[in-house]
Design an enzyme around this catalytic site. Sequence first.
Site, PDB file in Angstrom:
ATOM      1  N   ASN A 130       0.761  -1.225   0.264  1.00  0.00           N
ATOM      2  CA  ASN A 130       0.075  -0.017   0.036  1.00  0.00           C
ATOM      3  C   ASN A 130       0.867   1.210  -0.076  1.00  0.00           C
ATOM      4  O   ASN A 130       1.408   1.678   1.121  1.00  0.00           O
ATOM      5  CB  ASN A 130      -0.937   0.009   1.284  1.00  0.00           C
ATOM      6  CG  ASN A 130      -1.781   1.118   1.291  1.00  0.00           C
ATOM      7  OD1 ASN A 130      -1.714   1.949   0.547  1.00  0.00           O
ATOM      8  ND2 ASN A 130      -2.572   1.347   2.340  1.00  0.00           N
ATOM      9  N   CYS A 133      -2.102   5.025   0.681  1.00  0.00           N
ATOM     10  CA  CYS A 133      -3.043   5.293   1.699  1.00  0.00           C
ATOM     11  C   CYS A 133      -3.151   6.881   1.967  1.00  0.00           C
ATOM     12  O   CYS A 133      -1.999   7.489   2.464  1.00  0.00           O
ATOM     13  CB  CYS A 133      -2.813   4.602   2.879  1.00  0.00           C
ATOM     14  SG  CYS A 133      -4.044   4.988   4.235  1.00  0.00           S
TER      15      CYS A 133
END
Lengths: 308, 267
Positions: A130, A133
Amino acid sequence: MDLSVTLKGQSHTLSLKNPILTASGTFGYGLEFAPYGDLASLGGFIVKGLSLKPRGGNPTPRIVETTAGMLNAVGLQNDGVEYFCQTTLPKLPSAKTNVICNIYAGTVEDFGALATRLDGEDGVAAIEVNISCPNVRMGGVLFGQDPALAHQVTALVRKNAPKKFLIVKLSPNVTDIALIAKQVEAAGADAISCINTVLGMSIDYKTRRPRLANIVGGLSGPAIKPIALRCVWQVAKACSIPVIGVGGITTAEDVVEFLIAGAHAVQIGTANFMNPQTSFALVPQLDTLLGSLGVSSVASIRGTLKLD
Amino acid sequence: MPPHASYTHLTVLDIVPFGSIAGKNTFFALRLSRPDWPEWQPGQFVMIRPDSFGLEIPWPRPLGICDMNDRYLICFFQVLGRGTERLAQLSRGETVAVTGPLGKGFHSEVDTPTLLLAGGMGIVPFIGYVRSHPQPWNLSMVFGHRPPLSCYPIESLRERIPVDILRETIPGDLDNLLFTLHERIHDYSAQNGLILGCGPKPFLRTLYGYGKSMGARMQLSLENTMACGVGACLGCVTKTAKTTPETPEYVQTCTKGPVFWIDQIVL
């Protein structure tokens, strides 16, 4: 109908029994949804983002419903990778479907440490990094907005998790998503998920205050589907590695649109909140829809967008 | 995780308005066909979503379970926004998607003097609690409210247990309510009774403050905005007792609650 999908990456291949995955942060650790369907019937599920150390997350309010969507600024509350590996992972049906770990860190080094830790876990089928975010200070979306940093993170995770299929999840909050995608591909990613949430905001006009404690948050749900489709189409054209489409999918028709745009598989996110059976129900619904379109496999409709 | 929770479609049997404010009905009892639940507890809730939400209103709405018998499930709600507005437009014969029963319900000790403290809509879980309690003579209630009493489904309670009803219309009324709550919590905690509370946040904070200072055995049912109701979205979280300014610790209200012992949380 052949719903199976082969994600052929640069160094690894991931086989899915169908293209339906669940998006990180919308499906807990899978077990939360076990009362509502057979986890093994999914192509796989992507667990809530894991960090190196436990994280308490952001103050409340963390979520706001918007028109055809929602904003969240949860701030990656999680018990940390060690707790996950020791306590949660052994309970997950890794032998029957793909358990994919989403990872988040505030530094490049911590991304590397997470990769090292998860590489040794046989129950983990893939890692989704990720770099997108929008809700965490100290970096956060920064990694996904800077092509050089995106490359650096991807390369280190690739090096430290040599046994794992490597997915990188991109942010739509960039000027040119294809540019970031190409950097991630060059750094060794096996696949790309797009997109993470779109940075947004909600205000209560009566109190003149933001509705999220974090002021801004990530928009998800049907409202962002057109953005996600556009990003999938652009990235699929720019890269050779498989693309996993995510953003606002609620129906089998939505899934097929992403396949036509070039996605190999999809992730179901906010729709899991609308109805806890959504992801499970989409598997047979997709089968029926593809049949009605005269298509014999998922692969044969992929990337068939007509432009003439 | 509640082992018996299910997702199902239930039929609206009827929807009955309660009371009215300025000629408008904003309180409704929604009676639904009986779900196939092996068991449930007062204090648990459902996530309910009618087709009319479409894609425009993504989240189902959490409604406390008012009561259930072998024929139907009753939920009670107040119209507060666009979701509950559409719920109020449901009519007989329509179906709604219902996930439940969710969360942890209220503790029950058959032989223990038990004080029920309800503020406004906080009365809802106590309807089923009182109806199903094997020894209702051990129960008593304080009910504080602002809208007219006719807005609340209180009649079945008054038939079974003593209820002190305190309406707040002018500022002095609040002092009276606070005094009564303080006295009653003091009485029950002195005899090691069980105290259960449900209502709006300021009401719960008051109970929490009194309960903590007196060392009461008290459970509170929290109400927070929820997207999923099953522990996944991490939106409805509340701070645990272990939280510190440096390391906040949150738990999901939907799965760890909505009913908590006061020593588990900070309000």
